[in-house]
Design a protein around this motif. Structure first.
Motif, PDB file in Angstrom:
ATOM      1  N   ARG A 250      -1.075  -5.195   1.272  1.00  0.00           N
ATOM      2  CA  ARG A 250      -0.395  -4.122   0.134  1.00  0.00           C
ATOM      3  C   ARG A 250       0.033  -5.079  -1.123  1.00  0.00           C
ATOM      4  N   LEU A 251      -0.012  -4.461  -2.254  1.00  0.00           N
ATOM      5  CA  LEU A 251       0.442  -5.323  -3.375  1.00  0.00           C
ATOM      6  C   LEU A 251       1.868  -4.913  -3.562  1.00  0.00           C
ATOM      7  N   PHE A 254       4.127  -2.347  -5.887  1.00  0.00           N
ATOM      8  CA  PHE A 254       3.124  -1.077  -6.638  1.00  0.00           C
ATOM      9  C   PHE A 254       3.341  -0.080  -5.371  1.00  0.00           C
ATOM     10  N   ARG A 257       6.980   6.389  -2.626  1.00  0.00           N
ATOM     11  CA  ARG A 257       7.104   7.429  -1.757  1.00  0.00           C
ATOM     12  C   ARG A 257       7.176   8.839  -2.846  1.00  0.00           C
ATOM     13  N   ARG A 308      -4.593   8.142  -3.750  1.00  0.00           N
ATOM     14  CA  ARG A 308      -3.219   8.045  -3.953  1.00  0.00           C
ATOM     15  C   ARG A 308      -2.653   7.388  -5.347  1.00  0.00           C
ATOM     16  N   ASN A 313       6.164  -0.080  -9.399  1.00  0.00           N
ATOM     17  CA  ASN A 313       7.172   0.497  -8.986  1.00  0.00           C
ATOM     18  C   ASN A 313       8.324  -0.536  -9.634  1.00  0.00           C
TER      19      ASN A 313
HETATM   20  N1  ACO Z   1      -0.946  -1.872  -2.128  1.00  0.00           N
HETATM   21  C1  ACO Z   1      -2.021  -1.348  -1.430  1.00  0.00           C
HETATM   22  N2  ACO Z   1      -2.070  -0.269  -1.081  1.00  0.00           N
HETATM   23  C2  ACO Z   1      -1.205   0.515  -1.066  1.00  0.00           C
HETATM   24  C3  ACO Z   1       0.192   0.160  -1.539  1.00  0.00           C
HETATM   25  C4  ACO Z   1       0.203  -1.029  -2.271  1.00  0.00           C
HETATM   26  N3  ACO Z   1       1.277  -1.279  -2.786  1.00  0.00           N
HETATM   27  N4  ACO Z   1       1.010   1.300  -1.192  1.00  0.00           N
HETATM   28  C5  ACO Z   1       0.398   2.074  -0.649  1.00  0.00           C
HETATM   29  N5  ACO Z   1      -0.932   1.678  -0.473  1.00  0.00           N
HETATM   30  C6  ACO Z   1      -1.811   2.650   0.223  1.00  0.00           C
HETATM   31  C7  ACO Z   1      -1.533   2.653   1.642  1.00  0.00           C
HETATM   32  O1  ACO Z   1      -2.073   1.483   2.231  1.00  0.00           O
HETATM   33  C8  ACO Z   1      -2.034   3.963   2.158  1.00  0.00           C
HETATM   34  O2  ACO Z   1      -3.435   3.915   2.259  1.00  0.00           O
HETATM   35  P1  ACO Z   1      -4.220   4.767   3.551  1.00  0.00           P
HETATM   36  O3  ACO Z   1      -3.837   6.109   3.358  1.00  0.00           O
HETATM   37  O4  ACO Z   1      -5.482   4.152   3.215  1.00  0.00           O
HETATM   38  O5  ACO Z   1      -3.709   3.893   4.664  1.00  0.00           O
HETATM   39  C9  ACO Z   1      -1.783   5.071   1.014  1.00  0.00           C
HETATM   40  O6  ACO Z   1      -1.867   3.978  -0.203  1.00  0.00           O
HETATM   41  C10 ACO Z   1      -0.526   5.512   0.952  1.00  0.00           C
HETATM   42  O7  ACO Z   1       0.418   4.886   1.478  1.00  0.00           O
HETATM   43  P2  ACO Z   1       1.702   5.203   2.077  1.00  0.00           P
HETATM   44  O8  ACO Z   1       2.188   3.861   3.040  1.00  0.00           O
HETATM   45  O9  ACO Z   1       1.610   6.216   2.828  1.00  0.00           O
HETATM   46  O10 ACO Z   1       2.727   5.529   0.957  1.00  0.00           O
HETATM   47  P3  ACO Z   1       4.396   5.313   1.243  1.00  0.00           P
HETATM   48  O11 ACO Z   1       4.704   6.634   0.417  1.00  0.00           O
HETATM   49  O12 ACO Z   1       4.740   5.611   2.814  1.00  0.00           O
HETATM   50  O13 ACO Z   1       4.710   4.092   0.841  1.00  0.00           O
HETATM   51  C11 ACO Z   1       5.763   2.261  -0.287  1.00  0.00           C
HETATM   52  C12 ACO Z   1       5.392   3.667  -0.371  1.00  0.00           C
HETATM   53  C13 ACO Z   1       6.180   1.860   1.069  1.00  0.00           C
HETATM   54  C14 ACO Z   1       6.646   1.822  -1.311  1.00  0.00           C
HETATM   55  C15 ACO Z   1       4.359   1.764  -0.523  1.00  0.00           C
HETATM   56  O14 ACO Z   1       3.600   1.855  -1.559  1.00  0.00           O
HETATM   57  C16 ACO Z   1       4.622  -0.003  -0.446  1.00  0.00           C
HETATM   58  O15 ACO Z   1       4.220  -0.651   0.860  1.00  0.00           O
HETATM   59  N6  ACO Z   1       4.375  -0.626  -1.536  1.00  0.00           N
HETATM   60  C17 ACO Z   1       4.568  -2.170  -1.492  1.00  0.00           C
HETATM   61  C18 ACO Z   1       5.937  -2.572  -1.329  1.00  0.00           C
HETATM   62  C19 ACO Z   1       6.875  -2.415  -2.209  1.00  0.00           C
HETATM   63  O16 ACO Z   1       6.615  -2.468  -3.410  1.00  0.00           O
HETATM   64  N7  ACO Z   1       7.962  -1.836  -1.981  1.00  0.00           N
HETATM   65  C20 ACO Z   1       8.939  -1.517  -2.850  1.00  0.00           C
HETATM   66  C21 ACO Z   1       9.298  -0.061  -3.036  1.00  0.00           C
HETATM   67  S1  ACO Z   1      10.386   0.585  -4.309  1.00  0.00           S
HETATM   68  C22 ACO Z   1      11.801   0.714  -3.739  1.00  0.00           C
HETATM   69  O17 ACO Z   1      11.959   0.929  -2.425  1.00  0.00           O
HETATM   70  C23 ACO Z   1      13.019   0.441  -4.378  1.00  0.00           C
END
Ligand code: ACO
Length: 378
Positions: A250-251, A254, A257, A308, A313
Protein backbone atom coordinates in the motif's frame (compact mmCIF):
# COMPACT_ATOMS: atom_id res chain seq x y z
CA UNK A 1 -36.85 -11.71 18.36
CA UNK A 2 -34.81 -12.74 15.31
CA UNK A 3 -31.39 -11.11 15.22
CA UNK A 4 -30.71 -8.58 12.47
CA UNK A 5 -27.88 -10.33 10.68
CA UNK A 6 -26.89 -7.41 8.50
CA UNK A 7 -23.18 -6.90 8.90
CA UNK A 8 -20.88 -4.14 7.64
CA UNK A 9 -17.20 -5.14 7.89
CA UNK A 10 -15.25 -2.44 9.68
CA UNK A 11 -18.60 -0.69 10.34
CA UNK A 12 -18.14 0.92 6.93
CA UNK A 13 -20.99 3.30 6.18
CA UNK A 14 -22.65 2.71 9.57
CA UNK A 15 -23.92 5.82 11.38
CA UNK A 16 -23.10 5.09 15.02
CA UNK A 17 -24.13 8.36 16.67
CA UNK A 18 -24.73 12.09 16.30
CA UNK A 19 -22.22 14.89 16.71
CA UNK A 20 -22.10 18.66 16.27
CA UNK A 21 -18.28 18.67 16.30
CA UNK A 22 -17.34 17.95 12.69
CA UNK A 23 -19.03 17.19 9.39
CA UNK A 24 -17.44 15.20 6.58
CA UNK A 25 -18.69 14.87 3.02
CA UNK A 26 -16.50 12.08 1.68
CA UNK A 27 -17.76 12.35 -1.89
CA UNK A 28 -17.28 16.11 -2.18
CA UNK A 29 -14.10 16.18 -0.07
CA UNK A 30 -15.54 18.63 2.44
CA UNK A 31 -14.77 19.04 6.15
CA UNK A 32 -16.52 21.40 8.57
CA UNK A 33 -15.26 21.84 12.14
CA UNK A 34 -17.62 23.31 14.73
CA UNK A 35 -19.61 24.87 11.88
CA UNK A 36 -16.60 26.45 10.13
CA UNK A 37 -15.31 25.13 6.79
CA UNK A 38 -11.81 23.80 7.45
CA UNK A 39 -10.04 26.32 5.21
CA UNK A 40 -11.77 29.18 7.08
CA UNK A 41 -10.63 27.97 10.48
CA UNK A 42 -7.30 26.17 10.18
CA UNK A 43 -5.00 29.00 9.16
CA UNK A 44 -6.73 31.71 11.24
CA UNK A 45 -7.46 30.20 14.64
CA UNK A 46 -5.12 29.48 17.49
CA UNK A 47 -5.39 25.94 18.84
CA UNK A 48 -6.97 27.32 22.00
CA UNK A 49 -9.73 29.00 19.94
CA UNK A 50 -10.47 25.80 18.03
CA UNK A 51 -10.60 23.82 21.25
CA UNK A 52 -12.93 26.37 22.87
CA UNK A 53 -15.11 26.14 19.75
CA UNK A 54 -15.38 22.36 20.12
CA UNK A 55 -16.12 22.53 23.84
CA UNK A 56 -18.55 25.47 23.77
CA UNK A 57 -19.94 25.41 20.20
CA UNK A 58 -18.89 29.05 19.64
CA UNK A 59 -15.70 31.08 19.41
CA UNK A 60 -14.54 32.86 22.57
CA UNK A 61 -14.45 36.65 22.85
CA UNK A 62 -11.07 38.21 23.65
CA UNK A 63 -11.47 37.98 27.46
CA UNK A 64 -12.74 34.42 27.33
CA UNK A 65 -9.85 33.45 25.08
CA UNK A 66 -7.29 34.92 27.44
CA UNK A 67 -8.87 33.15 30.41
CA UNK A 68 -9.05 29.85 28.50
CA UNK A 69 -5.39 30.12 27.46
CA UNK A 70 -4.33 30.80 31.03
CA UNK A 71 -6.49 27.95 32.28
CA UNK A 72 -4.83 25.48 29.89
CA UNK A 73 -1.35 26.88 30.48
CA UNK A 74 -1.78 26.28 34.21
CA UNK A 75 -2.34 22.56 33.62
CA UNK A 76 0.83 21.73 31.70
CA UNK A 77 3.18 20.48 34.37
CA UNK A 78 3.66 16.77 35.07
CA UNK A 79 4.45 14.92 38.24
CA UNK A 80 8.04 13.72 38.83
CA UNK A 81 6.82 10.11 38.84
CA UNK A 82 5.47 10.56 35.30
CA UNK A 83 8.81 12.01 34.19
CA UNK A 84 10.51 8.92 35.65
CA UNK A 85 8.25 6.63 33.60
CA UNK A 86 8.96 8.63 30.44
CA UNK A 87 12.71 8.58 31.11
CA UNK A 88 12.57 4.82 31.58
CA UNK A 89 10.47 4.44 28.40
CA UNK A 90 13.00 6.48 26.41
CA UNK A 91 15.99 4.65 27.81
CA UNK A 92 14.53 1.21 27.11
CA UNK A 93 13.81 2.08 23.48
CA UNK A 94 10.02 2.58 23.55
CA UNK A 95 8.75 4.64 20.65
CA UNK A 96 6.91 7.93 21.18
CA UNK A 97 3.41 6.43 20.99
CA UNK A 98 4.24 3.74 23.54
CA UNK A 99 5.64 6.42 25.84
CA UNK A 100 2.59 8.60 25.22
CA UNK A 101 0.26 5.75 26.13
CA UNK A 102 2.07 5.34 29.44
CA UNK A 103 2.29 9.07 30.04
CA UNK A 104 -1.37 9.68 29.19
CA UNK A 105 -2.49 6.94 31.59
CA UNK A 106 -0.47 8.46 34.43
CA UNK A 107 -0.79 12.15 33.57
CA UNK A 108 -3.71 13.01 35.82
CA UNK A 109 -2.48 11.52 39.09
CA UNK A 110 -4.21 13.46 41.85
CA UNK A 111 -6.89 14.84 39.48
CA UNK A 112 -10.33 15.47 40.93
CA UNK A 113 -12.23 13.31 38.42
CA UNK A 114 -14.40 16.15 37.11
CA UNK A 115 -14.91 15.38 33.41
CA UNK A 116 -14.44 18.89 32.01
CA UNK A 117 -11.43 19.65 34.22
CA UNK A 118 -9.86 16.32 33.26
CA UNK A 119 -10.51 17.01 29.57
CA UNK A 120 -8.61 20.31 29.75
CA UNK A 121 -5.87 18.70 31.78
CA UNK A 122 -5.34 15.98 29.16
CA UNK A 123 -5.18 18.48 26.30
CA UNK A 124 -2.75 20.67 28.23
CA UNK A 125 -0.48 17.89 29.41
CA UNK A 126 -0.04 15.67 26.34
CA UNK A 127 2.49 18.06 24.70
CA UNK A 128 4.54 17.98 27.92
CA UNK A 129 4.51 14.18 27.93
CA UNK A 130 5.63 13.97 24.28
CA UNK A 131 8.30 16.62 24.71
CA UNK A 132 9.65 15.06 27.92
CA UNK A 133 9.94 11.65 26.24
CA UNK A 134 11.69 13.26 23.28
CA UNK A 135 14.20 15.12 25.43
CA UNK A 136 15.05 11.95 27.36
CA UNK A 137 15.34 9.92 24.14
CA UNK A 138 17.82 12.50 22.87
CA UNK A 139 19.81 12.33 26.11
CA UNK A 140 18.78 15.91 26.93
CA UNK A 141 17.30 17.47 30.06
CA UNK A 142 13.54 17.97 30.39
CA UNK A 143 12.41 21.48 29.47
CA UNK A 144 9.77 22.83 31.88
CA UNK A 145 6.64 24.23 30.15
CA UNK A 146 6.36 28.01 29.99
CA UNK A 147 2.97 29.43 30.93
CA UNK A 148 3.62 32.67 28.99
CA UNK A 149 3.74 30.82 25.64
CA UNK A 150 0.68 29.77 23.63
CA UNK A 151 -0.18 26.07 23.48
CA UNK A 152 1.57 25.43 20.13
CA UNK A 153 4.59 27.65 20.81
CA UNK A 154 5.08 25.99 24.17
CA UNK A 155 5.00 22.52 22.58
CA UNK A 156 7.74 23.45 20.12
CA UNK A 157 9.68 25.23 22.88
CA UNK A 158 9.61 22.13 25.11
CA UNK A 159 10.94 19.98 22.24
CA UNK A 160 13.98 22.12 21.57
CA UNK A 161 14.51 24.38 24.59
CA UNK A 162 14.47 27.35 22.20
CA UNK A 163 11.59 29.72 21.55
CA UNK A 164 10.24 28.85 18.09
CA UNK A 165 9.87 31.46 15.34
CA UNK A 166 6.39 32.62 14.41
CA UNK A 167 6.45 30.80 11.04
CA UNK A 168 7.02 27.43 12.73
CA UNK A 169 4.28 28.17 15.28
CA UNK A 170 1.80 29.18 12.57
CA UNK A 171 2.59 26.12 10.42
CA UNK A 172 2.27 23.65 13.29
CA UNK A 173 -0.81 25.42 14.66
CA UNK A 174 -2.47 25.11 11.25
CA UNK A 175 -1.70 21.40 11.45
CA UNK A 176 -3.10 21.03 14.99
CA UNK A 177 -6.31 22.82 13.97
CA UNK A 178 -6.62 20.79 10.78
CA UNK A 179 -6.55 17.41 12.47
CA UNK A 180 -8.20 18.29 15.80
CA UNK A 181 -11.39 16.45 14.89
CA UNK A 182 -12.72 14.19 12.17
CA UNK A 183 -16.05 12.51 12.85
CA UNK A 184 -16.13 8.98 14.22
CA UNK A 185 -12.61 7.96 13.25
CA UNK A 186 -11.24 4.85 15.02
CA UNK A 187 -9.55 6.62 17.94
CA UNK A 188 -12.44 9.02 18.56
CA UNK A 189 -14.93 6.17 18.45
CA UNK A 190 -12.72 4.31 20.92
CA UNK A 191 -12.82 7.31 23.27
CA UNK A 192 -16.61 7.56 23.00
CA UNK A 193 -17.02 3.83 23.57
CA UNK A 194 -14.90 4.00 26.71
CA UNK A 195 -16.77 6.91 28.30
CA UNK A 196 -20.10 5.37 27.28
CA UNK A 197 -19.48 2.75 29.98
CA UNK A 198 -19.23 5.65 32.46
CA UNK A 199 -15.52 4.98 32.73
CA UNK A 200 -13.41 8.18 32.73
CA UNK A 201 -11.74 10.72 30.45
CA UNK A 202 -8.18 9.60 31.22
CA UNK A 203 -9.08 6.05 30.17
CA UNK A 204 -10.78 7.40 27.04
CA UNK A 205 -7.67 9.37 26.01
CA UNK A 206 -5.35 6.48 26.82
CA UNK A 207 -7.45 4.06 24.76
CA UNK A 208 -7.63 6.56 21.92
CA UNK A 209 -3.83 6.88 21.89
CA UNK A 210 -3.68 3.10 21.47
CA UNK A 211 -6.11 3.20 18.55
CA UNK A 212 -4.28 6.08 16.86
CA UNK A 213 -0.96 4.27 17.01
CA UNK A 214 -1.66 1.79 14.20
CA UNK A 215 -0.38 2.36 10.65
CA UNK A 216 -3.90 2.33 9.21
CA UNK A 217 -4.78 5.37 11.33
CA UNK A 218 -2.21 7.75 12.86
CA UNK A 219 0.92 5.71 12.24
CA UNK A 220 1.22 6.62 8.56
CA UNK A 221 3.10 9.98 8.45
CA UNK A 222 6.48 8.52 9.50
CA UNK A 223 6.43 5.95 6.68
CA UNK A 224 5.20 8.71 4.31
CA UNK A 225 8.31 10.75 5.08
CA UNK A 226 10.52 7.68 4.59
CA UNK A 227 8.87 7.17 1.20
CA UNK A 228 9.36 10.81 0.16
CA UNK A 229 13.01 10.87 1.18
CA UNK A 230 13.67 7.54 -0.49
CA UNK A 231 11.98 8.62 -3.72
CA UNK A 232 13.81 11.95 -3.63
CA UNK A 233 17.11 10.08 -3.34
CA UNK A 234 16.17 7.55 -6.04
CA UNK A 235 15.33 10.26 -8.57
CA UNK A 236 12.70 8.14 -10.32
CA UNK A 237 9.26 8.78 -8.89
CA UNK A 238 7.23 6.53 -11.16
CA UNK A 239 9.55 3.52 -10.99
CA UNK A 240 9.70 3.65 -7.19
CA UNK A 241 5.92 3.81 -6.82
CA UNK A 242 5.21 1.23 -9.50
CA UNK A 243 7.57 -1.27 -7.88
CA UNK A 244 5.71 -0.98 -4.57
CA UNK A 245 2.33 -1.42 -6.20
CA UNK A 246 3.59 -4.38 -8.27
CA UNK A 247 4.67 -6.10 -5.06
CA UNK A 248 1.21 -5.51 -3.54
CA UNK A 249 2.26 -2.86 -1.02
CA UNK A 250 0.00 0.00 0.00
CA UNK A 251 1.19 3.50 -0.66
CA UNK A 252 1.19 5.36 2.63
CA UNK A 253 -0.65 8.67 2.57
CA UNK A 254 -3.27 7.53 0.05
CA UNK A 255 -6.74 6.09 0.42
CA UNK A 256 -9.32 6.76 3.09
CA UNK A 257 -12.32 4.98 4.55
CA UNK A 258 -14.61 7.97 4.04
CA UNK A 259 -13.11 10.22 1.34
CA UNK A 260 -13.50 9.34 -2.31
CA UNK A 261 -12.06 12.75 -3.24
CA UNK A 262 -8.79 14.40 -2.20
CA UNK A 263 -8.84 14.80 1.56
CA UNK A 264 -9.65 18.50 2.19
CA UNK A 265 -7.02 18.54 4.92
CA UNK A 266 -4.37 17.73 2.32
CA UNK A 267 -5.11 21.05 0.55
CA UNK A 268 -4.79 23.10 3.74
CA UNK A 269 -1.64 21.32 4.88
CA UNK A 270 -0.05 21.46 1.44
CA UNK A 271 -0.40 25.26 1.40
CA UNK A 272 0.98 25.55 4.92
CA UNK A 273 3.83 23.12 4.19
CA UNK A 274 4.91 25.01 1.09
CA UNK A 275 5.84 28.02 3.25
CA UNK A 276 8.63 25.99 4.84
CA UNK A 277 10.16 24.90 1.55
CA UNK A 278 9.81 28.09 -0.50
CA UNK A 279 12.68 29.77 1.31
CA UNK A 280 15.50 27.79 -0.38
CA UNK A 281 16.25 26.23 -3.79
CA UNK A 282 16.81 22.87 -2.13
CA UNK A 283 13.46 23.18 -0.32
CA UNK A 284 11.64 24.13 -3.50
CA UNK A 285 13.13 21.14 -5.30
CA UNK A 286 12.01 18.81 -2.49
CA UNK A 287 8.50 20.26 -2.56
CA UNK A 288 8.39 19.72 -6.34
CA UNK A 289 9.25 16.05 -5.72
CA UNK A 290 6.46 15.86 -3.16
CA UNK A 291 3.95 17.24 -5.69
CA UNK A 292 5.20 14.85 -8.33
CA UNK A 293 4.88 11.88 -5.94
CA UNK A 294 1.30 12.90 -5.22
CA UNK A 295 0.29 13.27 -8.87
CA UNK A 296 2.04 10.07 -9.96
CA UNK A 297 0.70 8.02 -7.03
CA UNK A 298 -2.88 9.12 -7.65
CA UNK A 299 -2.74 8.20 -11.32
CA UNK A 300 -1.01 4.86 -10.63
CA UNK A 301 -3.58 4.02 -7.95
CA UNK A 302 -6.29 4.67 -10.51
CA UNK A 303 -4.53 2.24 -12.82
CA UNK A 304 -4.03 -0.48 -10.18
CA UNK A 305 -7.29 -0.04 -8.22
CA UNK A 306 -9.75 1.31 -10.81
CA UNK A 307 -12.78 0.38 -8.69
CA UNK A 308 -11.76 2.31 -5.56
CA UNK A 309 -11.18 6.08 -5.76
CA UNK A 310 -7.85 6.32 -3.93
CA UNK A 311 -6.78 9.91 -3.34
CA UNK A 312 -4.28 11.75 -1.18
CA UNK A 313 -5.08 11.60 2.53
CA UNK A 314 -4.14 13.92 5.38
CA UNK A 315 -1.01 11.99 6.30
CA UNK A 316 0.75 12.76 3.03
CA UNK A 317 1.00 16.47 3.77
CA UNK A 318 1.20 15.97 7.52
CA UNK A 319 4.55 14.31 6.93
CA UNK A 320 5.63 17.08 4.56
CA UNK A 321 4.57 19.90 6.89
CA UNK A 322 5.99 18.44 10.10
CA UNK A 323 9.26 17.66 8.33
CA UNK A 324 9.38 21.25 7.04
CA UNK A 325 8.65 22.62 10.52
CA UNK A 326 11.50 20.58 11.98
CA UNK A 327 9.39 18.20 14.08
CA UNK A 328 11.38 14.94 14.38
CA UNK A 329 10.01 12.00 12.37
CA UNK A 330 9.68 9.86 15.49
CA UNK A 331 7.17 12.37 16.90
CA UNK A 332 4.80 12.59 13.92
CA UNK A 333 2.14 10.25 15.32
CA UNK A 334 2.53 11.66 18.82
CA UNK A 335 2.04 15.17 17.42
CA UNK A 336 -1.14 13.93 15.78
CA UNK A 337 -2.28 12.84 19.26
CA UNK A 338 -1.34 16.27 20.65
CA UNK A 339 -3.83 17.74 18.16
CA UNK A 340 -6.53 15.06 18.24
CA UNK A 341 -6.80 14.97 22.03
CA UNK A 342 -8.91 18.12 21.59
CA UNK A 343 -11.38 16.12 19.49
CA UNK A 344 -11.23 13.04 21.72
CA UNK A 345 -12.09 15.01 24.84
CA UNK A 346 -14.78 17.08 23.08
CA UNK A 347 -16.38 13.86 21.83
CA UNK A 348 -16.14 12.25 25.25
CA UNK A 349 -17.92 15.25 26.81
CA UNK A 350 -20.51 15.23 24.02
CA UNK A 351 -21.12 11.51 24.53
CA UNK A 352 -21.67 12.10 28.24
CA UNK A 353 -24.22 14.87 27.57
CA UNK A 354 -26.71 12.27 26.37
CA UNK A 355 -25.04 8.96 27.05
CA UNK A 356 -26.13 5.55 25.93
CA UNK A 357 -23.82 2.57 26.37
CA UNK A 358 -22.16 1.73 23.02
CA UNK A 359 -22.66 -1.97 22.63
CA UNK A 360 -23.22 -3.35 19.11
CA UNK A 361 -24.07 -6.94 18.22
CA UNK A 362 -21.97 -9.58 16.52
CA UNK A 363 -22.93 -12.28 14.06
CA UNK A 364 -21.94 -15.69 15.37
CA UNK A 365 -20.14 -17.86 12.82
CA UNK A 366 -18.92 -20.67 15.12
CA UNK A 367 -20.24 -24.14 15.98
CA UNK A 368 -23.29 -24.60 18.21
CA UNK A 369 -23.62 -28.27 19.15
CA UNK A 370 -20.15 -29.45 20.10
CA UNK A 371 -19.98 -32.29 22.61
CA UNK A 372 -17.59 -32.20 25.56
CA UNK A 373 -14.73 -34.74 25.60
CA UNK A 374 -12.44 -35.02 28.64
CA UNK A 375 -8.79 -33.95 28.06
CA UNK A 376 -7.36 -37.49 28.14
CA UNK A 377 -9.81 -38.58 25.45
CA UNK A 378 -9.06 -35.75 22.91
N1 ACO B 1 -2.25 1.85 -1.67
C1 ACO B 1 -2.58 0.82 -2.47
N2 ACO B 1 -3.78 0.21 -2.45
C2 ACO B 1 -4.67 0.66 -1.56
C3 ACO B 1 -4.40 1.72 -0.70
C4 ACO B 1 -3.14 2.34 -0.77
N3 ACO B 1 -2.81 3.35 0.03
N4 ACO B 1 -5.48 1.97 0.08
C5 ACO B 1 -6.41 1.07 -0.29
N5 ACO B 1 -5.92 0.28 -1.27
C6 ACO B 1 -6.63 -0.79 -1.96
C7 ACO B 1 -6.73 -2.00 -1.06
O1 ACO B 1 -5.64 -2.88 -1.22
C8 ACO B 1 -8.02 -2.61 -1.52
O2 ACO B 1 -7.78 -3.32 -2.70
P1 ACO B 1 -8.47 -4.74 -2.97
O3 ACO B 1 -9.95 -4.46 -2.92
O4 ACO B 1 -7.94 -5.11 -4.31
O5 ACO B 1 -8.01 -5.63 -1.86
C9 ACO B 1 -8.89 -1.42 -1.91
O6 ACO B 1 -7.96 -0.36 -2.19
C10 ACO B 1 -9.80 -0.96 -0.80
O7 ACO B 1 -9.04 -0.81 0.38
P2 ACO B 1 -9.61 -1.01 1.82
O8 ACO B 1 -8.52 -1.51 2.71
O9 ACO B 1 -10.91 -1.74 1.78
O10 ACO B 1 -9.96 0.46 2.23
P3 ACO B 1 -10.23 0.92 3.71
O11 ACO B 1 -11.31 1.90 3.63
O12 ACO B 1 -10.41 -0.21 4.65
O13 ACO B 1 -8.82 1.56 4.06
C11 ACO B 1 -7.05 2.93 4.58
C12 ACO B 1 -8.55 2.87 4.25
C13 ACO B 1 -6.76 2.01 5.77
C14 ACO B 1 -6.66 4.34 4.96
C15 ACO B 1 -6.25 2.46 3.35
O14 ACO B 1 -6.53 3.28 2.25
C16 ACO B 1 -4.74 2.41 3.61
O15 ACO B 1 -4.24 1.40 4.12
N6 ACO B 1 -3.98 3.49 3.24
C17 ACO B 1 -2.56 3.52 3.50
C18 ACO B 1 -2.29 3.88 4.96
C19 ACO B 1 -2.62 5.32 5.28
O16 ACO B 1 -2.32 6.23 4.51
N7 ACO B 1 -3.23 5.52 6.46
C20 ACO B 1 -3.65 6.83 6.94
C21 ACO B 1 -5.12 7.01 6.80
S1 ACO B 1 -5.66 8.64 7.17
C22 ACO B 1 -5.98 8.66 8.85
O17 ACO B 1 -6.33 7.72 9.47
C23 ACO B 1 -5.80 9.90 9.58
Amino acid sequence: MAEDQHYYPGLEGVVAGETRLSYIDGEAGELVIGGYPLAELAGNATYEETLFLLYEDRLPDADELEAFRDDLAGRRTVDGAVLDVLREAAETGCDAMEALRMGAAAADIGGDGDDRETAKRMVAVLPTVVAAYHRFAEGEAFVEPRADLRHTANYLYMLTGTEPDEAAVRGVETYLNTVIDHGFNASTFTARTIVSTESDIVSAVTGAVGALKGPLHGGAPGPVLDMLLDIDASGDVERWLRERLESGERLMGFGHRVYRARDPRAAVLSTAAREFFDASDEGQAFFETVRSVEDTAVSLLEEYEPDRALETNVEFYTATLLYGAGVPRGLFSASFAVARVGGWTAHALEQLEDNRLIRPRSRYVGERRREWTPADAR
